[in-house]
Design a protein around this motif. Structure first.
Motif, PDB file in Angstrom:
ATOM      1  N   ILE A 293       0.945  -1.198  -0.026  1.00  0.00           N
ATOM      2  CA  ILE A 293       0.192   0.102  -0.066  1.00  0.00           C
ATOM      3  C   ILE A 293       0.967   1.403  -0.032  1.00  0.00           C
ATOM      4  O   ILE A 293       0.605   2.112  -0.790  1.00  0.00           O
ATOM      5  N   SER A 294       1.724   1.266   0.847  1.00  0.00           N
ATOM      6  CA  SER A 294       2.761   2.456   0.966  1.00  0.00           C
ATOM      7  C   SER A 294       3.747   2.531  -0.247  1.00  0.00           C
ATOM      8  O   SER A 294       3.609   3.733  -1.157  1.00  0.00           O
ATOM      9  N   TYR A 295       4.481   1.528  -0.589  1.00  0.00           N
ATOM     10  CA  TYR A 295       5.349   1.784  -1.661  1.00  0.00           C
ATOM     11  C   TYR A 295       4.578   2.000  -3.014  1.00  0.00           C
ATOM     12  O   TYR A 295       4.978   2.564  -3.995  1.00  0.00           O
ATOM     13  N   GLY A 296       3.669   0.893  -3.116  1.00  0.00           N
ATOM     14  CA  GLY A 296       2.889   0.747  -4.171  1.00  0.00           C
ATOM     15  C   GLY A 296       2.245   2.069  -4.513  1.00  0.00           C
ATOM     16  O   GLY A 296       2.282   2.569  -5.915  1.00  0.00           O
ATOM     17  N   ALA A 297       1.352   2.722  -3.691  1.00  0.00           N
ATOM     18  CA  ALA A 297       0.958   4.141  -3.832  1.00  0.00           C
ATOM     19  C   ALA A 297       2.164   5.228  -4.294  1.00  0.00           C
ATOM     20  O   ALA A 297       1.819   5.856  -5.162  1.00  0.00           O
ATOM     21  N   HIS A 298       3.203   5.120  -3.722  1.00  0.00           N
ATOM     22  CA  HIS A 298       4.240   5.953  -4.041  1.00  0.00           C
ATOM     23  C   HIS A 298       4.586   5.724  -5.447  1.00  0.00           C
ATOM     24  O   HIS A 298       4.974   6.866  -6.464  1.00  0.00           O
ATOM     25  N   LEU A 299       4.902   4.655  -6.171  1.00  0.00           N
ATOM     26  CA  LEU A 299       5.457   4.471  -7.145  1.00  0.00           C
ATOM     27  C   LEU A 299       3.840   4.812  -8.440  1.00  0.00           C
ATOM     28  O   LEU A 299       4.309   5.146  -9.434  1.00  0.00           O
ATOM     29  N   ILE A 300       2.799   4.657  -8.014  1.00  0.00           N
ATOM     30  CA  ILE A 300       1.685   5.255  -8.753  1.00  0.00           C
ATOM     31  C   ILE A 300       1.735   6.567  -8.965  1.00  0.00           C
ATOM     32  O   ILE A 300       1.534   7.205 -10.026  1.00  0.00           O
ATOM     33  N   LEU A 301       2.083   7.239  -7.870  1.00  0.00           N
ATOM     34  CA  LEU A 301       1.970   8.924  -7.813  1.00  0.00           C
ATOM     35  C   LEU A 301       3.422   9.300  -8.575  1.00  0.00           C
ATOM     36  O   LEU A 301       2.858  10.383  -9.334  1.00  0.00           O
ATOM     37  N   ILE A 302       4.388   8.445  -8.657  1.00  0.00           N
ATOM     38  CA  ILE A 302       5.470   9.204  -9.301  1.00  0.00           C
ATOM     39  C   ILE A 302       5.479   8.581 -11.007  1.00  0.00           C
ATOM     40  O   ILE A 302       6.327   8.980 -11.699  1.00  0.00           O
ATOM     41  N   GLY A 303       4.421   7.534 -11.268  1.00  0.00           N
ATOM     42  CA  GLY A 303       4.160   7.364 -12.475  1.00  0.00           C
ATOM     43  C   GLY A 303       5.014   6.162 -13.030  1.00  0.00           C
ATOM     44  O   GLY A 303       5.137   5.852 -14.402  1.00  0.00           O
ATOM     45  N   ASN A 304       5.689   5.339 -11.872  1.00  0.00           N
ATOM     46  CA  ASN A 304       6.459   4.223 -12.271  1.00  0.00           C
ATOM     47  C   ASN A 304       5.572   2.832 -12.650  1.00  0.00           C
ATOM     48  O   ASN A 304       5.792   2.103 -13.446  1.00  0.00           O
ATOM     49  N   ILE A 305       4.502   2.936 -12.077  1.00  0.00           N
ATOM     50  CA  ILE A 305       3.450   1.723 -12.361  1.00  0.00           C
ATOM     51  C   ILE A 305       2.068   2.388 -12.559  1.00  0.00           C
ATOM     52  O   ILE A 305       1.714   3.406 -12.160  1.00  0.00           O
ATOM     53  N   GLU A 306       1.112   1.517 -13.090  1.00  0.00           N
ATOM     54  CA  GLU A 306      -0.026   1.858 -13.391  1.00  0.00           C
ATOM     55  C   GLU A 306      -0.955   1.065 -12.381  1.00  0.00           C
ATOM     56  O   GLU A 306      -0.670   0.202 -11.484  1.00  0.00           O
ATOM     57  N   ILE A 307      -2.448   1.747 -12.064  1.00  0.00           N
ATOM     58  CA  ILE A 307      -3.180   1.139 -11.216  1.00  0.00           C
ATOM     59  C   ILE A 307      -3.568  -0.327 -11.391  1.00  0.00           C
ATOM     60  O   ILE A 307      -3.790  -1.170 -10.568  1.00  0.00           O
ATOM     61  N   GLY A 308      -3.490  -0.871 -12.527  1.00  0.00           N
ATOM     62  CA  GLY A 308      -3.723  -2.205 -12.846  1.00  0.00           C
ATOM     63  C   GLY A 308      -2.615  -3.007 -12.246  1.00  0.00           C
ATOM     64  O   GLY A 308      -2.788  -4.117 -11.756  1.00  0.00           O
ATOM     65  N   THR A 309      -1.209  -2.526 -12.452  1.00  0.00           N
ATOM     66  CA  THR A 309      -0.106  -3.319 -11.913  1.00  0.00           C
ATOM     67  C   THR A 309      -0.216  -3.206 -10.386  1.00  0.00           C
ATOM     68  O   THR A 309       0.094  -4.349  -9.600  1.00  0.00           O
ATOM     69  N   PHE A 310      -0.643  -2.222  -9.814  1.00  0.00           N
ATOM     70  CA  PHE A 310      -1.175  -2.168  -8.355  1.00  0.00           C
ATOM     71  C   PHE A 310      -2.109  -3.297  -7.822  1.00  0.00           C
ATOM     72  O   PHE A 310      -1.919  -4.078  -6.764  1.00  0.00           O
ATOM     73  N   VAL A 311      -3.261  -3.293  -8.587  1.00  0.00           N
ATOM     74  CA  VAL A 311      -4.284  -4.366  -8.343  1.00  0.00           C
ATOM     75  C   VAL A 311      -3.607  -5.918  -8.604  1.00  0.00           C
ATOM     76  O   VAL A 311      -3.898  -6.478  -7.827  1.00  0.00           O
ATOM     77  N   LEU A 312      -2.816  -5.875  -9.740  1.00  0.00           N
ATOM     78  CA  LEU A 312      -2.262  -7.498  -9.944  1.00  0.00           C
ATOM     79  C   LEU A 312      -1.612  -7.763  -8.960  1.00  0.00           C
ATOM     80  O   LEU A 312      -1.680  -8.889  -8.327  1.00  0.00           O
ATOM     81  N   PHE A 313      -0.571  -6.875  -8.133  1.00  0.00           N
ATOM     82  CA  PHE A 313       0.010  -7.197  -7.102  1.00  0.00           C
ATOM     83  C   PHE A 313      -0.736  -7.288  -5.838  1.00  0.00           C
ATOM     84  O   PHE A 313      -0.302  -8.396  -5.079  1.00  0.00           O
ATOM     85  N   ALA A 314      -1.670  -6.774  -5.774  1.00  0.00           N
ATOM     86  CA  ALA A 314      -2.909  -7.178  -4.636  1.00  0.00           C
ATOM     87  C   ALA A 314      -3.172  -8.590  -4.603  1.00  0.00           C
ATOM     88  O   ALA A 314      -3.229  -9.186  -3.702  1.00  0.00           O
ATOM     89  N   PHE A 315      -3.594  -8.950  -5.980  1.00  0.00           N
ATOM     90  CA  PHE A 315      -4.067 -10.239  -6.006  1.00  0.00           C
ATOM     91  C   PHE A 315      -3.288 -11.235  -5.763  1.00  0.00           C
ATOM     92  O   PHE A 315      -3.277 -12.335  -5.025  1.00  0.00           O
ATOM     93  N   TYR A 316      -2.033 -10.982  -6.479  1.00  0.00           N
ATOM     94  CA  TYR A 316      -0.888 -12.273  -6.352  1.00  0.00           C
ATOM     95  C   TYR A 316      -0.379 -12.187  -4.689  1.00  0.00           C
ATOM     96  O   TYR A 316      -0.067 -13.304  -4.466  1.00  0.00           O
ATOM     97  N   LEU A 317      -0.340 -11.024  -4.141  1.00  0.00           N
ATOM     98  CA  LEU A 317      -0.014 -10.896  -2.628  1.00  0.00           C
ATOM     99  C   LEU A 317      -0.874 -11.891  -1.803  1.00  0.00           C
ATOM    100  O   LEU A 317      -0.284 -12.641  -1.152  1.00  0.00           O
TER     101      LEU A 317
END
Length: 612
Positions: A293-317
């Motif tokens: 949540i913390s680091y993933g949100a940071h990467l989204i904000l700086i544009g390194n990953i998209e929201i879909g990637t964040f959701v994908l990581f949440a599923f896999y985690l």
């Protein structure tokens, strides 16, 4: 400490009850090694071309579906269909994902079905193999172990492997594939975020290594305590009449409470240690989620990953910690299985003390001529049972062995049946050293009737036929008539089809003995061993049997062991034993004329009868 305390308390109250301990049933100190586990997995080999491939394919199908769905949801549904508002693509994706879940359902159903069939077949084969092997072991093996401790290994220890074979092995493979697949996908999508959320793994690995040895030893202790509990229960049930006749129910119950408490404490401790793994997995999951949540949100904000990637990581985690948790359970199963398999293989590795040579010969038309050539024997290294005795029992002779308890009478009978091998010297039948002959060839020609006869659960007919399964009903009845058992059998409600309970408890001691006579005679042996066989029979019945035996023993070699000397007056040769040595031998009249040990034995018995 609790085990020692409870045992000490039980023995302090009832010190005589220490007989229930079996020191051979101890922990097996061996390192955890995969060679032994591979030996256990060898029992899957017969099904390696049938059930196993189908279960593995079904497992791979369902696992691949589970790995594919989060990618479709994260990278396609969210980042493409929803981001671009493509409803057509979204519809196709919904239908496709639905079909994948149906495929996953089919794969899981087939996997569960096939692995359960596989597990049950493996357990069946393992128990069959263990029981068959124990059946072939020598009497020395059973002399040193209680029936209860043997039952624990055949029943409880084999049963403890059931979960491993029905679920553990395939689930282990499935979880490994799942974990590897998730790790590969996560690092392929975002190495930075993958490295951050999986940083806790080395700590978990270190903790599991620390717990491993401790948990394994705890499950070994559980097996030992279950063995002792079963041994005590078995002996208590067998000796219930003695317990009640001496009014020892309270003391016996107190001792059982101590053994039962030991069993409870060891299993509680093992379960407690095994349960440690679960909380660590939950804590790791929580830490990983916080990092995501913390680091993933940071990467989204700086544009390194998209929201879909964040959701994908949440599923896999979420999917990642599930197999991790299951691996902990499987690991506990593995530890339990290791403790049980060590005890099972200890029995399977046990070799008979009485070994049969590969080139052993068959007896051809055994005559029954027995020789002991300077035979010495000891049951252990501390006490010699026979001291280099030499004797001859000619074909067709009736030979009586007499002497005080412990003189070696039953030992001679055991050596003739080759339940044991002599420490030195040779035992021969028809000139053949018994070590050179096949065991079944020897024992098919010998029948043994013991004082404490064993009656199996089943019908009277089945019990008599036990020594010769191919005998006809008429042959069974003829054998019963010869020994005088037919009269009492016909008086039973169902005659020869009467069901007898365990150990023949519905029959009197004399009736059980008559059945054992009929069983032995039906086998048509060349050598007949009667070990205090008439001790439980009244005088009238004994006279009938003696009359029948005169006809039956014609042409057969008979060895009679008796304390009641009146039963052996007609024997061709009477051998008097004392402390494993032959004092004198001859027929009744010859020995009476010598006025030696036999004369004194006869005289003392008649004096006892006169006193009565």
């Amino acid at each position: 400490m609790s085990k020692q305390r409870n045992n000490a308390q039980a023995q302090k109250k009832s010190p005589h009850l220490k007989r229930f301990y079996y020191p051979l049933d101890t922990a097996i100190e061996k390192p955890f090694n995969w060679k032994q586990m591979l030996r256990l997995l060898y029992y899957i080999k017969p099904y390696a071309k049938t059930l196993l491939p189908g279960a593995i394919i079904a497992m791979f199908v369902s696992t691949m579906v589970r790995l594919l769905v989060p990618i479709l949801i994260g990278k396609v549904v969210i980042d493409q269909a929803i981001a671009n508002k493509d409803f057509t693509l979204l519809t196709y994706l919904v239908i496709g994902i639905s079909l994948l879940y149906i495929l996953n359902f089919i794969g899981n159903t087939l996997r569960i079905k096939w692995v359960n069939i596989l597990g049950q077949k493996v357990i069946y084969d393992l128990r069959k193999s263990l029981f068959s092997h124990i059946q072939r072991l020598s009497h020395n093996f059973f002399d040193k172990r209680s029936a209860g401790s043997i039952l624990v290994r055949i029943l409880n220890d084999v049963n403890s492997l059931q979960e491993l074979f029905t679920n553990g092995i395939i689930n282990l493979l499935m979880d490994i594939v799942m974990l590897v697949g998730i790790v590969v996908i996560l690092f392929a999508v975002s190495p930075q975020l993958a490295l951050a959320v999986l940083v806790i793994l080395p700590i978990m690995f270190f903790i599991s290594i620390k717990l491993r040895r401790n948990i394994r030893r705890s499950w070994q202790d559980v097996r030992i305590q279950k063995s002792r509990l079963n041994s005590h229960l078995n002996e208590s049930m067998q000796g219930i009449r003695i317990t009640q006749s001496f009014s020892q129910e309270k003391e016996n119950t107190e001792f059982f409470n101590g053994v039962n408490t030991d069993n409870y404490e060891t299993e509680r401790l093992a379960m407690k240690k095994s349960a440690y793994f679960g909380p660590f997995v939950e804590m790791s999951n929580a830490i990983g989620t916080v990092i995501l949540i913390s680091y993933g949100a940071h990467l989204i904000l700086i544009g390194n990953i998209e929201i879909g990637t964040f959701v994908l990581f949440a599923f896999y985690l979420g999917m990642f910690w599930e197999p991790i948790s299951r691996l902990g359970q499987i690991y506990n199963q593995l530890l339990v299985a290791m403790a049980s398999s060590e005890r099972i293989f200890e029995f399977l590795d046990e070799q008979p003390n009485v070994e049969e040579k590969k080139d052993a010969k068959e007896f051809q038309d055994m005559q029954g001529h027995i020789e002991f050539d300077r035979v010495q024997f000891s049951y252990d290294n501390n006490r010699v049972a026979l001291h280099e005795i030499s004797l001859e029992m000619k074909k067709g002779q009736t030979v009586a062995l007499v002497g005080h308890t412990g003189s070696g009478k039953s030992t001679i009978a055991n050596l003739i049946s080759r339940f044991y091998d002599p420490t030195s010297g040779e035992v021969k039948v028809d000139g053949h050293n018994l070590r050179d002959m096949r065991l079944d060839s020897l024992r098919h020609n010998i029948s043994v009737v013991l004082q404490d006869t064993f009656i199996f659960s089943g019908t009277i007919m089945e019990n008599i036929r036990f020594g010769r399964p191919d005998a006809t009903d008429e042959e069974v009845k003829d054998a019963a008539k010869v020994v005088g058992a037919d009269d009492f059998i016909r008086r039973l409600n169902n005659g020869y089809e009467t069901e007898v309970e365990e150990r023949g408890n519905i029959l009197s001691a004399g009736e059980r003995q008559l059945l054992s006579f009929a069983r032995a005679l039906l086998a048509n042996p060349r050598i007949l061993i009667l070990d205090e066989a008439t001790a439980s029979i009244d005088t009238e019945t004994e006279m009938k049997i003696q009359k029948a035996l005169k006809k039956l023993l014609a042409g057969r070699t008979a060895i009679m062991i008796a304390h009641r000397l009146s039963t052996i007056r007609e024997a061709d040769n009477i051998i008097v034993l004392e402390h494993g040595r032959i004092l004198e031998q001859g027929n009744h009249d010859e020995l009476m004329d010598k006025k030696g040990e036999y004369f004194e034995l006869v005289k003392s018995q008649f004096q006892m009868l006169d006193a009565l």
